[in-house]
Write a protein that holds these residues in place. Structure first.
Motif, short mmCIF file in Angstrom:
data_model
loop_
_atom_site.label_atom_id
_atom_site.label_comp_id
_atom_site.label_asym_id
_atom_site.label_seq_id
_atom_site.Cartn_x
_atom_site.Cartn_y
_atom_site.Cartn_z
N GLU A 93 0.84 -1.19 0.00
CA GLU A 93 0.00 0.00 0.00
C GLU A 93 0.88 1.24 0.00
O GLU A 93 1.82 1.34 0.78
CB GLU A 93 -0.91 -0.02 1.23
N THR A 95 0.87 5.65 -0.23
CA THR A 95 0.10 6.88 -0.16
C THR A 95 0.58 7.79 -1.29
O THR A 95 1.75 8.16 -1.35
CB THR A 95 0.28 7.58 1.20
N ARG A 97 -0.46 11.29 -3.29
CA ARG A 97 -1.28 12.50 -3.28
C ARG A 97 -2.41 12.41 -2.25
O ARG A 97 -3.55 12.75 -2.52
CB ARG A 97 -1.87 12.74 -4.67
N GLY A 98 -2.07 11.89 -1.08
CA GLY A 98 -3.02 11.82 0.02
C GLY A 98 -3.96 10.64 -0.04
O GLY A 98 -4.78 10.44 0.86
N LYS A 99 -3.91 9.83 -1.09
CA LYS A 99 -4.79 8.67 -1.21
C LYS A 99 -3.96 7.39 -1.11
O LYS A 99 -2.85 7.32 -1.63
CB LYS A 99 -5.52 8.67 -2.56
N LYS A 100 -4.53 6.40 -0.45
CA LYS A 100 -3.85 5.13 -0.32
C LYS A 100 -4.21 4.26 -1.53
O LYS A 100 -5.37 4.09 -1.85
CB LYS A 100 -4.24 4.42 0.97
N LYS A 101 -3.17 3.75 -2.18
CA LYS A 101 -3.38 2.87 -3.34
C LYS A 101 -2.53 1.63 -3.16
O LYS A 101 -1.49 1.65 -2.50
CB LYS A 101 -2.97 3.59 -4.63
#
Length: 178
Positions: A93, A95, A97-101
């Protein structure tokens, strides 16, 4: 000088088609012993301990539970190639740009190579070009590298390539495909 004569191998005796089979002989004269076939594994010395094809003498056999190759490869041992492939397929996982992918390590390594190539890293660019088959002409040792600035046409071609690579990387990041 003449070559010595080599005796050709004798032809194998072919059974006479009129000759009865051992089973037929047994049926005709049940009291008479029937000779067994020579190459029949079932009737050979198998299991007698005397030795023969596929049946070593008892004194030469490995004891029960002892391996014939004690220093050999252990069962379940994986090759380096297999271990690397497994590690590259691990999902982690990140992070971004502030999003978890979630990405595989293989995907992250590819993204890093492409991003560094776009930034101008020569080694990463070489890896990409070799991967795509674009670098098929070998550089000869006598070829010299020029430190002269690129012509406006050459600079334009290089800028277009870098822009296309940057757009492709950004699209891939947006789609988040692994």
């Amino acid at each position: 000088m003449t070559k010595p004569a080599i005796n050709p191998p004798l032809p194998r005796r072919r059974p006479n088609s009129n000759e009865p089979t051992p089973e037929a002989r047994r049926d005709e004269n049940p009291d008479e012993p029937v000779p067994e076939a020579r190459h029949d594994k079932a009737s050979s010395s198998a299991g007698t301990g005397r030795g023969g094809y596929g049946d070593p003498p008892i004194k030469n056999r490995w004891p029960k539970g002892q391996s014939g190759n004690p220093q050999g490869k252990k069962p379940g041992t994986k090759s380096l190639h297999t271990l690397i492939e497994q590690e590259l397929d691990v999902v982690i996982e990140v992070t971004e740009r502030g999003k978890k992918k979630k990405y595989t390590k293989r995907k992250l390594a590819a993204m890093r190579i492409v991003n560094k190539a776009v930034e101008g890293d020569d080694k990463s660019l070489t890896v990409l070009l070799r991967r795509d088959g674009a670098m098929t002409v070998a550089v000869l040792p006598s070829a010299s590298v020029s430190n002269e600035p690129l012509s406006p046409g050459e600079q334009s071609i290089l800028d277009d390539f870098m822009n296309m690579a940057r757009i492709a990387v950004e699209r891939e990041i947006r789609e988040g495909g692994a």
